[in-house]
Design a protein around this motif. Sequence first.
Motif, short mmCIF file in Angstrom:
data_model
loop_
_atom_site.label_atom_id
_atom_site.label_comp_id
_atom_site.label_asym_id
_atom_site.label_seq_id
_atom_site.Cartn_x
_atom_site.Cartn_y
_atom_site.Cartn_z
N GLU A 29 38.73 41.87 44.93
CA GLU A 29 37.31 42.02 44.60
C GLU A 29 36.35 41.17 45.42
O GLU A 29 35.15 41.45 45.44
N GLU A 30 36.84 40.14 46.10
CA GLU A 30 35.90 39.21 46.75
C GLU A 30 35.68 39.49 48.23
O GLU A 30 35.06 38.68 48.92
N LEU A 89 37.60 33.65 51.20
CA LEU A 89 38.82 34.02 50.48
C LEU A 89 39.95 33.04 50.74
O LEU A 89 40.91 32.95 49.96
N ARG A 109 40.78 47.68 45.30
CA ARG A 109 40.01 47.00 46.35
C ARG A 109 38.98 47.95 46.95
O ARG A 109 39.05 49.18 46.77
N LEU A 142 44.48 31.89 45.69
CA LEU A 142 44.23 33.31 45.92
C LEU A 142 45.00 34.12 44.87
O LEU A 142 46.23 34.11 44.83
N THR A 143 44.27 34.80 44.02
CA THR A 143 44.87 35.65 42.98
C THR A 143 44.72 37.11 43.39
O THR A 143 43.90 37.45 44.26
N ARG A 166 43.23 39.40 41.80
CA ARG A 166 41.86 39.83 41.52
C ARG A 166 40.91 39.37 42.62
O ARG A 166 40.06 40.14 43.09
N ARG A 167 41.04 38.11 43.04
CA ARG A 167 40.18 37.62 44.12
C ARG A 167 40.41 38.43 45.39
O ARG A 167 39.48 38.79 46.10
N PHE A 168 41.69 38.68 45.69
CA PHE A 168 42.03 39.43 46.90
C PHE A 168 41.40 40.82 46.87
O PHE A 168 40.91 41.32 47.89
#
Length: 306
Positions: free
Chosen positions: A195-196, A183, A223, A188-189, A191-193
């Motif tokens: 879902e990843e 991550l 999340r 860092l968006t 959505r990334r924060f």
Amino acid sequence: MRMTQSAGMDLNLLVALDVLLEEQSVQGAARRLHLSEPAMSRTLGRIRRALGDPVLVRAGRRMVPTPRALAVRAEVSAVVERARALFAPAAGTDVATAVRTFTILGHDALAAAHGPALLARAAAEAPGVRLRFLGESHIDAPFLREGTADLEVGVIDTTAPEVHREHLHEDRMLGVARAGHPLLEGELTPRRFAEEAGHLIVSRRGRLHGPVDAALAELGLRRRVVASVGSLPASYFVLRDTDLVGLNTAWGVPLAESLGLVSFEIPLPLPPLTLGMAWHPRHDADPAHAWLRATVRELMSGRRRD
């Protein structure tokens, strides 16, 4: 401190009761009052007869206060402090010679971050002062009113009208993860924060949601919260050995870095963390407590004392 008798009642019993409730030990109280253990036991017996209550009862190897003792603890402490102030020299108590034990209620990460500096200051300026750090409880209770704690530090959420509060500074929430976490690579968006990675929450009440979830919901995101732990330092060790992502504070960054963790900005509009301290007004005129407040104020806000 010796006090005279009134209405057939030895007021020195109040001093002994105050120390007994603080130490919760006949041996510890005897040491504090420079008495033998048999003499302290006899004093406890007199207190029990005067109050019509056991005051302290055996629980395994420990002694614990009765409900009646807990109910009068704050009042006893306040009376003893007022008496000390009444008979103190006009210039006030010299903190350098004060012999006191202060209980500080707050997040355990605050003790980890500021405890060493506070202990160093006490050793240099008030060597007779002992500090007892009490972690936040999952149960809301009037710790300051009851005298269980002398000072509360952190995010103050008590609603007791008589409690004095002082704002110290505002902090902000950060993300935290192990070094090399995927991550941390690239932009860092939100959505990334969300879902990843799985997420770890710190909650003294065991909650599995918080302000981050509210901010994500505003963007239509959610999340995956895997677990919660009760303290920030505990979360560091979990994050160090997993791929979970957690939350940190600005003042917690050095602690996290010492374990090889990396803190990062969260791409969400999160509310600030308002840090302050609170105390019961019975401590207002106490020079030793004033020293404690001034020292905590300086360490946490960076404001120098006058």
